[in-house]
Design a protein around this motif. Structure first.
Motif, PDB file in Angstrom:
ATOM      1  N   GLY A   1      -7.726  -2.537  -2.622  1.00  0.00           N
ATOM      2  CA  GLY A   1      -7.333  -1.838  -3.996  1.00  0.00           C
ATOM      3  C   GLY A   1      -6.760  -2.343  -5.105  1.00  0.00           C
ATOM      4  N   ASN A   2      -5.426  -2.705  -5.761  1.00  0.00           N
ATOM      5  CA  ASN A   2      -5.280  -3.095  -6.990  1.00  0.00           C
ATOM      6  C   ASN A   2      -4.872  -4.492  -7.024  1.00  0.00           C
TER       7      ASN A   2
ATOM      8  N   LYS B   1       3.475  -1.053  -5.874  1.00  0.00           N
ATOM      9  CA  LYS B   1       2.972   0.150  -6.791  1.00  0.00           C
ATOM     10  C   LYS B   1       2.170   1.628  -5.794  1.00  0.00           C
ATOM     11  N   ALA B   2       0.598   0.750  -4.593  1.00  0.00           N
ATOM     12  CA  ALA B   2      -0.373   1.377  -3.922  1.00  0.00           C
ATOM     13  C   ALA B   2       0.796   2.292  -3.082  1.00  0.00           C
TER      14      ALA B   2
ATOM     15  N   ARG C   1       1.533   6.289  -2.966  1.00  0.00           N
ATOM     16  CA  ARG C   1       1.390   7.150  -1.603  1.00  0.00           C
ATOM     17  C   ARG C   1       2.426   7.870  -1.351  1.00  0.00           C
TER      18      ARG C   1
ATOM     19  N   ASP D   1      -8.302   3.112   4.186  1.00  0.00           N
ATOM     20  CA  ASP D   1      -7.912   3.939   2.804  1.00  0.00           C
ATOM     21  C   ASP D   1      -9.169   3.688   2.181  1.00  0.00           C
TER      22      ASP D   1
END
Length: 310
Positions: A57-58, A74-75, A79, A291
């Motif tokens: 992810g990030n 942030k994720a 969501r 994901d």
């Protein structure tokens, strides 16, 4: 008298099938013990970099604890923002915002520093992923989404205050009953490319399958079967540079006899399980886990050999 002794010695050697030199060697030297050596692992195949980064992810290795919290938050916000956008009821929107806040707080409270004091993680699915007295720590995120069927825990490991490994344990509830580790292995290869099999030598001298592994620039990837005791399959992504030195430092800072327990030795594929069943009943199982619906790897040889178990 001397001649008789020499003759007797010669007859004794002939009866035992040994030459005089062999007899002296046998008498003066002990046979060296046979040392069991763990099988050498083949070179790590290259993993699909895009698919591997999608799993992270990030987040990036080397982040501080606070930077990791920020990336996770942030994720979570993204969501819940998508969920909130789909409804118009203000009460339900606020309810979702509270859930998002609760998730963030739970993750922050999960922080565990491995300082030598016993923890609940010392015998768990991640007990081989950390060590005490080595400036190591961990936080945990439980990803549970009834709508998508996701049920997994994501462990973030730190050393010297920097993120260096992510371990994802997938609940067995996410998989069809017909899905064995061999099928999970094939599904991972469809995502990341063909992996290599790492073997281990058990105390009984039998070579057994341990895990599947890959590499990508700066990263290592492992797929593990922990279903025998923890009802889960798992993926581990780690910083290749840290992998190069952390074991030596652990042994130096916390010297102890490290022997795999019977529990750890047993967490591999059960040979009695049927490996011939259909790999997947739902095409989206791996997408839900990782994901990464839009980031499927170029794939490997789906016909490649999968571990047959112990």
């Amino acid at each position: 008298m001397l001649a008789r002794r020499a003759l007797a010695l010669g007859l004794g050697l002939l009866l035992t099938g040994l030459a005089p030199g062999d007899a002296l060697a046998k008498k003066g030297k002990k046979k060296a013990p046979v040392v069991e050596v763990a099988p050498e692992a083949p070179p790590a195949p290259e993993a699909n970099a895009e698919a591997l980064l999608a799993v992270m992810g990030n987040l990036r290795f080397g982040m501080t604890l606070e930077e990791t919290y920020e990336g996770i938050n942030k994720a979570i916000d993204a969501r819940y923002k998508a969920k909130i956008a789909r409804i118009t009821d203000l009460f339900e929107q606020n309810k979702l915002r509270k859930l998002a806040k609760g998730e963030k707080e739970t993750i922050r409270k999960s922080f565990e520093a491995f300082t030598g004091k016993p923890t609940s993680w010392d015998v768990s699915m991640v007990d081989k992923e950390f060590d005490h007295l080595d400036d190591e720590a961990m936080i945990v995120q439980w990803e549970l989404d009834a709508a998508s069927g996701k049920n997994q825990r994501r462990f973030y490991f730190f050393v010297d205050g920097k993120l260096w490994k992510m371990f994802i344990g997938f609940s067995g509830d996410m998989f069809p009953e017909t899905m064995t580790f061999a099928a999970f292995h094939m599904a991972m290869e469809a995502r990341f490319g063909t992996g290599a099999l790492a073997m281990r030598l058990d105390p009984d001298g039998i070579e057994r399958f341990d895990h599947v592994y890959w590499k990508s620039p700066g990263l290592q990837l492992r797929a593990l079967d922990l279903t025998k005791f923890f009802s889960t399959y798992a993926l581990s992504v780690s910083d290749d540079a840290v992998e190069g030195w952390i074991t030596a430092r652990r042994n130096e800072r916390n010297p102890k006899l490290k022997q795999d327990s019977a529990l750890v030795n047993a967490v591999s594929e059960d040979p009695t399980r049927d490996q011939t069943k259909a790999p997947l009943e739902k095409d989206d199982v791996i997408d839900r886990m990782l994901d990464a619906k839009g980031s499927k790897g170029s794939g490997g040889d789906k016909g490649s050999k999968s571990p047959k178990g112990n």
